[in-house]
Design a protein around this motif. Sequence first.
Motif, PDB file in Angstrom:
ATOM      1  N   TRP A   1      12.022  -0.588  -3.846  1.00 32.71           N
ATOM      2  CA  TRP A   1      11.001  -0.792  -2.803  1.00 32.71           C
ATOM      3  C   TRP A   1      11.450   0.134  -1.463  1.00 32.71           C
ATOM      4  O   TRP A   1      10.848   0.317  -0.480  1.00 32.71           O
ATOM      5  CB  TRP A   1      11.132  -2.479  -2.087  1.00 32.71           C
ATOM      6  N   ARG A   2      12.766   0.820  -1.797  1.00 34.11           N
ATOM      7  CA  ARG A   2      13.010   1.839  -1.008  1.00 34.11           C
ATOM      8  C   ARG A   2      12.663   3.334  -1.139  1.00 34.11           C
ATOM      9  O   ARG A   2      12.851   3.920   0.067  1.00 34.11           O
ATOM     10  CB  ARG A   2      14.557   1.661  -0.807  1.00 34.11           C
TER      11      ARG A   2
ATOM     12  N   LYS B   1       0.970  -1.186   0.079  1.00 36.66           N
ATOM     13  CA  LYS B   1       0.036   0.012   0.102  1.00 36.66           C
ATOM     14  C   LYS B   1       0.809   1.193   0.008  1.00 36.66           C
ATOM     15  O   LYS B   1       1.893   1.419   0.628  1.00 36.66           O
ATOM     16  CB  LYS B   1      -0.768  -0.023   1.158  1.00 36.66           C
ATOM     17  N   ASP B   2       0.578   2.240  -0.822  1.00 38.63           N
ATOM     18  CA  ASP B   2       1.319   3.606  -0.948  1.00 38.63           C
ATOM     19  C   ASP B   2       2.698   3.405  -1.173  1.00 38.63           C
ATOM     20  O   ASP B   2       3.530   4.172  -0.840  1.00 38.63           O
ATOM     21  CB  ASP B   2       1.048   4.377   0.378  1.00 38.63           C
ATOM     22  N   THR B   3       3.113   2.384  -2.125  1.00 39.21           N
ATOM     23  CA  THR B   3       4.470   2.224  -2.465  1.00 39.21           C
ATOM     24  C   THR B   3       4.593   2.148  -3.930  1.00 39.21           C
ATOM     25  O   THR B   3       3.892   1.931  -4.610  1.00 39.21           O
ATOM     26  CB  THR B   3       5.111   0.760  -1.872  1.00 39.21           C
ATOM     27  N   LEU B   4       5.941   2.529  -4.408  1.00 35.80           N
ATOM     28  CA  LEU B   4       6.139   2.742  -5.853  1.00 35.80           C
ATOM     29  C   LEU B   4       6.057   1.409  -6.265  1.00 35.80           C
ATOM     30  O   LEU B   4       6.709   0.389  -6.011  1.00 35.80           O
ATOM     31  CB  LEU B   4       7.571   3.217  -5.792  1.00 35.80           C
ATOM     32  N   GLY B   5       5.114   1.271  -7.240  1.00 39.08           N
ATOM     33  CA  GLY B   5       4.801  -0.100  -8.016  1.00 39.08           C
ATOM     34  C   GLY B   5       4.112  -1.002  -7.315  1.00 39.08           C
ATOM     35  O   GLY B   5       4.105  -2.108  -7.645  1.00 39.08           O
TER      36      GLY B   5
ATOM     37  N   LEU C   1      11.766   6.829  -9.908  1.00 35.39           N
ATOM     38  CA  LEU C   1      11.649   6.148 -11.038  1.00 35.39           C
ATOM     39  C   LEU C   1      13.031   5.847 -11.578  1.00 35.39           C
ATOM     40  O   LEU C   1      13.242   4.726 -12.496  1.00 35.39           O
ATOM     41  CB  LEU C   1      10.635   6.793 -11.849  1.00 35.39           C
ATOM     42  N   ALA C   2      14.199   6.669 -11.432  1.00 33.52           N
ATOM     43  CA  ALA C   2      15.272   6.581 -12.143  1.00 33.52           C
ATOM     44  C   ALA C   2      16.100   5.674 -11.709  1.00 33.52           C
ATOM     45  O   ALA C   2      17.224   5.189 -11.965  1.00 33.52           O
ATOM     46  CB  ALA C   2      16.013   8.002 -12.193  1.00 33.52           C
ATOM     47  N   MET C   3      15.923   5.217 -10.449  1.00 35.22           N
ATOM     48  CA  MET C   3      16.755   4.280  -9.734  1.00 35.22           C
ATOM     49  C   MET C   3      16.509   2.906 -10.442  1.00 35.22           C
ATOM     50  O   MET C   3      15.286   2.622 -10.787  1.00 35.22           O
ATOM     51  CB  MET C   3      16.205   3.926  -8.190  1.00 35.22           C
ATOM     52  N   PRO C   4      17.504   1.819 -10.138  1.00 32.62           N
ATOM     53  CA  PRO C   4      17.306   0.514 -10.574  1.00 32.62           C
ATOM     54  C   PRO C   4      15.988  -0.071  -9.949  1.00 32.62           C
ATOM     55  O   PRO C   4      15.786   0.204  -8.808  1.00 32.62           O
ATOM     56  CB  PRO C   4      18.449  -0.244 -10.255  1.00 32.62           C
TER      57      PRO C   4
END
Length: 206
Positions: free
Chosen positions: A112-113, A49-53, A104-107
Motif C-alpha cells: 500500500w506504500r 485507484k492507481d495503486t499496486l494491487g 513487488l519485491a516488498m512484503p
Amino acid sequence: MHKHSDYSDLVFHWIKTDYRGTDQNTAYEGAFEIMLKIIDDGFLRSSGKDTLGGIESICFTESPKEVMKHQTSRYTPFGFSFKKEFLFSEGARHVIYQSKGEGLAMPKDMHWRHVTYDPSAKSKREDGINFTWEREWRLNCPELNILRSFSVIVPNEDYVERLVAEIEHMKGFPAYMFEKIGEHVDPGPYIKYTREFIDRFDVMYS
C-alpha cells in the motif's frame, strides 16, 4: 514547529474532480459538490485507484498549503488538513517511490506504500512516471472521520458561507421533518458539526 518553507506539520487531502477543462468556476463547483458529499458522509473514504494491487488507502500530501496556490494540477483548493503527528499515530506513512519491480519485491503488507517511479519511461510522459512532486502520505484504512481534521479548506469566504449555510440547514432538517410528517430522520454527522468544528474552516485566498 519546523522553520522550513517547504515543510509543514500538517498533511493535506485535496479534492480533485474529473473535470479537465480550464474554467475555474466549473472546477470549483465540482469540487464543492464533492466536499458537500464528504460533509454529508462525515468521513474521507479510501480508494484503490492507481495503486499496486488496487489496495485502498486515503491519500494526503505533506507539501505545505502555500504550494497549492502555485501548482497546476487537477487538485483544487478544497480539502482537509490533519496534524501529521495524529495521522502517524493512526498508521499513516509516506509512500515509497521506486520501480514497480522493487514494489513487488516488498512484503505484501507493505504494498500500500508503493508508488511507481520510473524516469526512463519517456514514452508515457516527458519526465517518465514521476509523481514525486505529490510528496504523498497514505493511511491504509477504510475511512477517516473529518471531525479529526485540523482545518477544512475552501478557496474563499463565499464558500465558507455556503458551507456553513448547508450545515445549518441540515441541522434543522430532522426537526422540520418530525413536525411535518411525524417521522424521525437520521441527521447523520451534522449534529456533531458544532461551532468548534466550523471555526476550523479556512480559506486559501483571502
